[in-house]
Scaffold this active site. Structure first.
Site, PDB file in Angstrom:
ATOM      1  N   LEU A  45     -35.743  33.997 -47.745  1.00 27.59           N
ATOM      2  CA  LEU A  45     -35.600  33.107 -48.896  1.00 27.59           C
ATOM      3  C   LEU A  45     -34.116  32.856 -49.150  1.00 27.59           C
ATOM      4  O   LEU A  45     -33.256  33.577 -48.655  1.00 27.59           O
ATOM      5  CB  LEU A  45     -36.240  33.737 -50.133  1.00 27.59           C
ATOM      6  CG  LEU A  45     -37.755  34.017 -50.050  1.00 27.59           C
ATOM      7  CD1 LEU A  45     -38.227  34.726 -51.308  1.00 27.59           C
ATOM      8  CD2 LEU A  45     -38.529  32.718 -49.836  1.00 27.59           C
ATOM      9  N   SER A  46     -33.835  31.852 -49.962  1.00 25.80           N
ATOM     10  CA  SER A  46     -32.430  31.566 -50.256  1.00 25.80           C
ATOM     11  C   SER A  46     -31.766  32.751 -50.926  1.00 25.80           C
ATOM     12  O   SER A  46     -30.599  33.046 -50.674  1.00 25.80           O
ATOM     13  CB  SER A  46     -32.297  30.308 -51.114  1.00 25.80           C
ATOM     14  OG  SER A  46     -33.056  30.410 -52.304  1.00 25.80           O
ATOM     15  N   GLU A  47     -32.502  33.479 -51.809  1.00 27.13           N
ATOM     16  CA  GLU A  47     -31.974  34.705 -52.402  1.00 27.13           C
ATOM     17  C   GLU A  47     -33.079  35.730 -52.641  1.00 27.13           C
ATOM     18  O   GLU A  47     -34.230  35.378 -52.883  1.00 27.13           O
ATOM     19  CB  GLU A  47     -31.267  34.437 -53.737  1.00 27.13           C
ATOM     20  CG  GLU A  47     -29.847  33.908 -53.612  1.00 27.13           C
ATOM     21  CD  GLU A  47     -29.777  32.414 -53.816  1.00 27.13           C
ATOM     22  OE1 GLU A  47     -28.698  31.843 -53.618  1.00 27.13           O
ATOM     23  OE2 GLU A  47     -30.812  31.822 -54.173  1.00 27.13           O
ATOM     24  N   THR A  48     -32.664  36.982 -52.564  1.00 29.61           N
ATOM     25  CA  THR A  48     -33.490  38.137 -52.918  1.00 29.61           C
ATOM     26  C   THR A  48     -32.657  39.003 -53.843  1.00 29.61           C
ATOM     27  O   THR A  48     -31.462  39.205 -53.597  1.00 29.61           O
ATOM     28  CB  THR A  48     -33.883  38.935 -51.662  1.00 29.61           C
ATOM     29  OG1 THR A  48     -34.676  38.106 -50.803  1.00 29.61           O
ATOM     30  CG2 THR A  48     -34.675  40.180 -52.014  1.00 29.61           C
ATOM     31  N   HIS A  77     -30.536  30.544 -59.960  1.00 30.79           N
ATOM     32  CA  HIS A  77     -31.983  30.760 -59.992  1.00 30.79           C
ATOM     33  C   HIS A  77     -32.329  32.247 -59.862  1.00 30.79           C
ATOM     34  O   HIS A  77     -33.289  32.709 -60.477  1.00 30.79           O
ATOM     35  CB  HIS A  77     -32.700  29.842 -58.977  1.00 30.79           C
ATOM     36  CG  HIS A  77     -33.185  30.455 -57.718  1.00 30.79           C
ATOM     37  ND1 HIS A  77     -32.382  30.629 -56.618  1.00 30.79           N
ATOM     38  CD2 HIS A  77     -34.424  30.923 -57.365  1.00 30.79           C
ATOM     39  CE1 HIS A  77     -33.091  31.177 -55.636  1.00 30.79           C
ATOM     40  NE2 HIS A  77     -34.331  31.369 -56.059  1.00 30.79           N
TER      41      HIS A  77
END
Length: 280
Positions: A45-48, A77
């Site tokens: 994902l774009s961020e974790t 986000h």
């Protein structure tokens, strides 16, 4: 190997699958740096994010934010999504606002109208983009000379470079050559024309991060925070507006911007899609 509470959310959308997904590991104080980075690569994902006990006594919790390639000091986000997950899992703020501790320091978050909003961080860098780099960006974006009306570094911890285009159609038509843009984090935006685009939003935004697992980010709080500071500082947007993002990816993200006194609030909804445990 231990089990940790885990949630996967959609952020900047009330409707599942239409915003920006985020993976959140709660109570992650025992997870080491290498394991955090490995799990972030695995989620793709774009961020974790990983929620830990705060170090600063003023904070309600601490968060570490990882992309598939590196750790970030701040991102939008993940801030809203992590706060949503923390509250949903029983987190109780010390005061009226929630205080998040992250790489850039303390970030204030408030709850209103079934959504969360964070205060836009101050700029680390806000200045025009140098001509040679801007030409590289123009070519990498496949734009004609003069198509970029203006460009600024709007770096609030992520390193965003933002370009302003003439209209929503120009933003949605972008097809970047990522090989020419490696190492950059580029945002593109333009105003909506109410006669053509309607009045549900006032700006269209796209975010590109070449070299990451997901080179286009569906909906981006940090970029919108930087764009908001730019627009509001120059009188190019009203004190309250809505930005649309993710349209080109089949999403329907909505970012709510509001200036109140000296604060700029960046808000949006979040919805939990997966709730369970993860072994790390």
């Amino acid at each position: 190997m231990s089990a940790f509470s885990f949630k996967q959310l959609d952020v900047f959308s009330r409707e599942p699958l239409m915003g920006n997904p985020l993976a959140v590991v709660l109570g992650a104080d025992e997870v080491d740096d290498a394991r955090m980075a490995a799990f972030a690569r695995w989620t793709n994902l774009s961020e974790t994010t990983f929620v830990l006990k705060p170090v600063d006594p003023r904070a309600d919790y601490r968060v570490r934010i990882f992309t598939t390639a590196k750790e970030l000091p701040f991102a939008g986000h993940p801030t809203l999504g992590t706060c949503h997950a923390w509250l949903e899992s029983g987190g109780m703020p010390k005061g009226e606002e929630i205080i998040q501790e992250c790489g850039i320091g303390l970030v204030r978050i408030r709850r209103s109208d079934n959504q969360l909003a964070f205060t836009a961080p101050p700029f680390r860098r806000f200045e025009p983009v140098e001509a040679q780099l801007l030409e590289r960006v123009r070519l990498g974006m496949g734009l004609e000379p003069g198509a970029i009306l203006d460009a600024r570094w709007v770096d609030n911890g992520v390193g965003w470079l933002a370009i302003r285009l003439a209209d929503r159609a120009s933003v949605l038509a972008l097809q970047p050559d990522y090989s020419q843009l490696l190492g950059l984090a580029i945002g593109a935006f333009a105003p909506w024309n109410p006669a053509v685009d309607g009045d549900e939003a006032q700006f269209e935004v796209r975010a590109f991060v070449p070299g990451e697992g997901m080179p286009e980010d569906p909906v981006t709080g940090s970029l919108n925070a930087g764009i908001a500071r730019w627009l509001l500082s120059e009188g190019l947007a009203p004190d309250s507006y809505v930005a649309s993002q993710g349209t080109a990816m089949g999403r329907k993200g909505r970012v709510y911007v509001q200036r109140v006194d000296d604060d700029i609030w960046i808000g949006g909804a979040a919805v939990t899609c997966i709730d369970g445990q993860v072994s790390l």
